[in-house]
Scaffold this active site. Structure first.
Site, PDB file in Angstrom:
ATOM      1  N   HIS A 153      -2.456  -2.386  -9.576  1.00  0.00           N
ATOM      2  CA  HIS A 153      -3.477  -1.771  -8.728  1.00  0.00           C
ATOM      3  C   HIS A 153      -4.701  -2.669  -8.699  1.00  0.00           C
ATOM      4  CE1 HIS A 153      -6.145   1.291  -7.016  1.00  0.00           C
ATOM      5  NE2 HIS A 153      -5.054   1.881  -6.637  1.00  0.00           N
ATOM      6  N   HIS A 181       0.867  -1.192   0.000  1.00  0.00           N
ATOM      7  CA  HIS A 181       0.000   0.000   0.000  1.00  0.00           C
ATOM      8  C   HIS A 181       0.900   1.239   0.000  1.00  0.00           C
ATOM      9  CE1 HIS A 181      -3.413   2.541   0.605  1.00  0.00           C
ATOM     10  NE2 HIS A 181      -3.695   2.313   1.883  1.00  0.00           N
ATOM     11  N   ASP A 188       2.480   5.449  -6.641  1.00  0.00           N
ATOM     12  CA  ASP A 188       3.749   5.348  -5.907  1.00  0.00           C
ATOM     13  C   ASP A 188       4.969   5.274  -6.806  1.00  0.00           C
ATOM     14  OD1 ASP A 188       1.971   3.384  -3.535  1.00  0.00           O
ATOM     15  OD2 ASP A 188       2.747   5.411  -3.272  1.00  0.00           O
TER      16      ASP A 188
HETATM   17  C1  SDX Z   1      -1.518   2.156  -3.336  1.00  0.00           C
HETATM   18  O1  SDX Z   1      -6.219   0.684  -3.234  1.00  0.00           O
HETATM   19  C2  SDX Z   1      -5.769   1.847  -3.485  1.00  0.00           C
HETATM   20  O2  SDX Z   1      -6.462   2.702  -4.001  1.00  0.00           O
HETATM   21  C3  SDX Z   1      -4.318   2.087  -3.062  1.00  0.00           C
HETATM   22  C4  SDX Z   1      -3.702   3.413  -3.471  1.00  0.00           C
HETATM   23  C5  SDX Z   1      -4.336   4.589  -2.733  1.00  0.00           C
HETATM   24  O3  SDX Z   1      -4.282   5.713  -3.244  1.00  0.00           O
HETATM   25  O4  SDX Z   1      -4.787   4.367  -1.576  1.00  0.00           O
HETATM   26  O5  SDX Z   1      -3.842   3.595  -4.875  1.00  0.00           O
HETATM   27  C6  SDX Z   1      -2.219   3.459  -3.109  1.00  0.00           C
HETATM   28  O6  SDX Z   1      -1.445   1.371  -2.439  1.00  0.00           O
HETATM   29  C7  SDX Z   1      -1.005   1.846  -4.713  1.00  0.00           C
HETATM   30  C8  SDX Z   1      -0.392   0.414  -4.806  1.00  0.00           C
HETATM   31  C9  SDX Z   1       1.023   0.457  -4.220  1.00  0.00           C
HETATM   32  N1  SDX Z   1       1.584  -0.924  -4.141  1.00  0.00           N
HETATM   33  C10 SDX Z   1       2.536  -1.354  -4.978  1.00  0.00           C
HETATM   34  O7  SDX Z   1       2.997  -0.693  -5.903  1.00  0.00           O
HETATM   35  C11 SDX Z   1       3.041  -2.761  -4.666  1.00  0.00           C
HETATM   36  C12 SDX Z   1       3.160  -3.584  -5.952  1.00  0.00           C
HETATM   37  N2  SDX Z   1       1.778  -3.846  -6.457  1.00  0.00           N
HETATM   38  C13 SDX Z   1       1.230  -5.153  -6.148  1.00  0.00           C
HETATM   39  O8  SDX Z   1       1.581  -5.644  -4.875  1.00  0.00           O
HETATM   40  C14 SDX Z   1      -0.263  -5.231  -6.502  1.00  0.00           C
HETATM   41  O9  SDX Z   1      -0.397  -4.760  -7.780  1.00  0.00           O
HETATM   42  C15 SDX Z   1      -1.299  -4.554  -5.617  1.00  0.00           C
HETATM   43  C16 SDX Z   1      -1.117  -4.868  -4.177  1.00  0.00           C
HETATM   44  C17 SDX Z   1      -1.251  -3.075  -5.805  1.00  0.00           C
HETATM   45  C18 SDX Z   1      -2.664  -5.057  -6.082  1.00  0.00           C
HETATM   46  O10 SDX Z   1      -2.764  -6.370  -5.684  1.00  0.00           O
HETATM   47  P1  SDX Z   1      -3.928  -7.350  -6.220  1.00  0.00           P
HETATM   48  O11 SDX Z   1      -5.060  -6.562  -6.782  1.00  0.00           O
HETATM   49  O12 SDX Z   1      -4.204  -8.327  -5.134  1.00  0.00           O
HETATM   50  O13 SDX Z   1      -3.258  -8.042  -7.458  1.00  0.00           O
HETATM   51  P2  SDX Z   1      -2.443  -9.418  -7.410  1.00  0.00           P
HETATM   52  O14 SDX Z   1      -1.343  -9.306  -6.398  1.00  0.00           O
HETATM   53  O15 SDX Z   1      -3.434 -10.532  -7.252  1.00  0.00           O
HETATM   54  O16 SDX Z   1      -1.783  -9.483  -8.864  1.00  0.00           O
HETATM   55  C19 SDX Z   1      -2.553  -9.920 -10.000  1.00  0.00           C
HETATM   56  C20 SDX Z   1      -1.515 -10.404 -10.993  1.00  0.00           C
HETATM   57  C21 SDX Z   1      -0.532 -11.428 -10.391  1.00  0.00           C
HETATM   58  O17 SDX Z   1      -0.047 -12.264 -11.428  1.00  0.00           O
HETATM   59  P3  SDX Z   1      -0.642 -13.778 -11.532  1.00  0.00           P
HETATM   60  O18 SDX Z   1      -0.375 -14.436 -10.176  1.00  0.00           O
HETATM   61  O19 SDX Z   1      -2.125 -13.605 -11.845  1.00  0.00           O
HETATM   62  O20 SDX Z   1       0.173 -14.406 -12.644  1.00  0.00           O
HETATM   63  O21 SDX Z   1      -0.700  -9.300 -11.419  1.00  0.00           O
HETATM   64  C22 SDX Z   1       0.658  -9.531 -11.021  1.00  0.00           C
HETATM   65  C23 SDX Z   1       0.620 -10.573  -9.927  1.00  0.00           C
HETATM   66  O22 SDX Z   1       1.850 -11.276  -9.869  1.00  0.00           O
HETATM   67  N3  SDX Z   1       1.162  -8.279 -10.480  1.00  0.00           N
HETATM   68  C24 SDX Z   1       2.409  -7.835 -10.605  1.00  0.00           C
HETATM   69  C25 SDX Z   1       2.449  -6.618  -9.917  1.00  0.00           C
HETATM   70  N4  SDX Z   1       1.252  -6.353  -9.398  1.00  0.00           N
HETATM   71  C26 SDX Z   1       0.449  -7.388  -9.744  1.00  0.00           C
HETATM   72  N5  SDX Z   1       3.479  -8.342 -11.229  1.00  0.00           N
HETATM   73  C27 SDX Z   1       4.637  -7.626 -11.145  1.00  0.00           C
HETATM   74  N6  SDX Z   1       4.753  -6.453 -10.491  1.00  0.00           N
HETATM   75  C28 SDX Z   1       3.679  -5.926  -9.872  1.00  0.00           C
HETATM   76  N7  SDX Z   1       3.808  -4.776  -9.227  1.00  0.00           N
END
Ligand code: SDX
Length: 384
Positions: free
Chosen positions: A262, A223, A319
């Site tokens: 996201h 997050h 971010d």
């Molecule tokens: C914020 O919710 C909000 O609105 C949050 C926010 C706000 O203003 O409050 O926007 C602020 O928190 C932004 C997000 C910051 N976090 C990151 O940048 C961390 C990296 N991102 C991931 O951890 C992820 O994308 C999340 C946590 C943001 C979202 O997680 P989800 O929706 O549970 O998605 P997921 O983990 O299930 O991923 C779905 C697929 C997966 O691949 P498969 O297993 O289906 O093959 O997408 C891939 C993931 O591996 N994936 C990524 C990735 N994010 C998702 N692959 C590589 N790099 C990434 N960053």
């Protein structure tokens, strides 16, 4: 008895409540604050105006804006016990842990909640918004072995924060850039930290106590903690020429690249667009562009690789670019998530004030997957 509405891991797609404060339109890559597109507010509004807008539901008149500005200015000081807590935290404590503790300490004098006292709750929210900025700046100075800088009543919220961090007044352009960055981070419908704050507040636990819980949720690397980790990634890569290989290796090992992806956006995060444009303007004026160059290669490689893997729903989020912009303002990466909180505290408070007008305690159902019935043999009968 409420009917079971079905199971969704991470509450993905579950509508938990109604709100008029903001809407994340994931497929369109659009964000509105009470109907106004974020780009318009970034272009034309100030932190003080948007604070009034989110908390009260209307854009302020001159007199309304003056009242909000004065409330934020009057609320900037911290009680002595909170100053002592911050000062005693030790330089190795993470600033988000210190902020969560300081926010909880601010709740010591918080009385019983009057949910319907909207004006009183808004005033408490304005004071807390001012105090969070002062607390973040105070620990940033202490962590660096510096004396705290007292707030300057002649400065706006954004200017004053940078002044309390650096000990000198920012130039107008840098102050405006930071003001816009705060606006971009103020609210984002039911993100994890806002939802955490709502859950706590739904028990009538108190505004400040609820916000201290939201601070804890924001600190997580998935997050708000991601912005700090984007800079750690850039520093680990160290050279733009190594960025492509680093990304290929990360994706091969199924590592999450911080600042990308996201839960709701399935295209570019509109806040990332504004931050990138401000970053590129700032980079053009500075000599140290190494971090930007590294992130640009990470960005381009990720876009290229993800679309090749049919994962074109993963894009940079808020971010990804924010930290390299803050670095050009001489802000340290360990302070980037606390800076996120300096803005998001307005969203957290706005949601709580709104929710309390028609409150119901959050208590979702659980999908039990344990044994339906089991025996309880005495200790002697249990195998070692
Ligand atoms: C914020 O919710 C909000 O609105 C949050 C926010 C706000 O203003 O409050 O926007 C602020 O928190 C932004 C997000 C910051 N976090 C990151 O940048 C961390 C990296 N991102 C991931 O951890 C992820 O994308 C999340 C946590 C943001 C979202 O997680 P989800 O929706 O549970 O998605 P997921 O983990 O299930 O991923 C779905 C697929 C997966 O691949 P498969 O297993 O289906 O093959 O997408 C891939 C993931 O591996 N994936 C990524 C990735 N994010 C998702 N692959 C590589 N790099 C990434 N960053």
């Amino acid at each position: 008895m409420s009917a079971d509405v079905g199971f969704s891991k991470g509450l993905a797609g579950v509508v938990a409540d109604e709100t008029s404060i903001s809407q994340v339109q994931g497929d369109a890559g659009r964000l509105i604050y009470r109907g106004v597109p974020i780009e318009e507010l970034a272009e034309n509004a100030t932190f003080e105006e948007v604070t009034h807008f989110l908390l009260r539901g209307e854009l302020p008149s001159e007199s309304g804006l003056e009242a909000t500005r004065k409330a934020l200015l009057d609320g900037r000081s911290l009680p002595q016990h909170v100053e002592s807590l911050i000062d005693s935290a030790g330089k190795s404590a993470h600033p988000m842990k210190v902020l969560q503790a300081a926010t909880a300490a601010l709740s010591f004098s918080e009385g019983v909640v009057d949910l319907k006292d909207k004006e009183g709750n808004i005033n408490a929210a304005l004071k807390l918004t001012a105090q969070v900025a002062t607390a973040v700046a105070r620990f940033s100075r202490r962590r660096r072995g510096l004396e705290p800088v007292a707030p300057d009543p002649s400065l706006s919220h954004a200017e004053n924060f940078l002044y309390m961090i650096h000990g000198e007044k920012p130039n107008k352009e840098e102050a405006r850039t930071f003001d816009v960055a705060l606006i971009l981070h103020m609210d984002h419908d039911f993100n994890a930290s806002t939802f955490a704050g709502r859950v706590i507040a739904s028990t009538e636990a108190g505004l400040i106590s609820s916000v201290s819980g939201a601070v804890g949720a924001l600190s997580g690397p998935l997050h708000g903690g991601a912005n700090e980790r984007v800079l750690q990634m850039a520093d680990e890569i160290g050279d733009p020429a190594k960025a492509k290989e680093w990304v290929l290796d990360a994706l091969k090992n199924k590592k999450k690249v911080m600042g990308f992806g996201h839960r709701v956006y399935r295209t570019m995060d509109p806040r990332a667009k504004v931050l990138r444009s401000m970053l590129e303007k700032t980079v053009a004026q500075k000599s140290d562009t190494a971090t930007y160059e590294i992130l640009l290669t990470v960005h381009d490689t990720m876009i290229e690789q993800l679309s090749a893997k049919q994962k074109d729903y993963i894009w940079p989020n808020v971010d990804f670019w924010s930290g390299s912009l803050y670095r050009l303002m001489n802000l340290e990466s360990i302070d980037y998530t606390p800076i996120f909180a300096v803005a998001r505290v307005v969203g957290w408070c706005s949601h709580i004030v709104e929710m309390w007008q028609d409150n119901r305690i959050y208590r979702p159902a659980a999908k039990y997957v344990g044994p339906e019935s089991a025996q309880f043999p005495g200790l002697q009968k249990r195998s070692s």
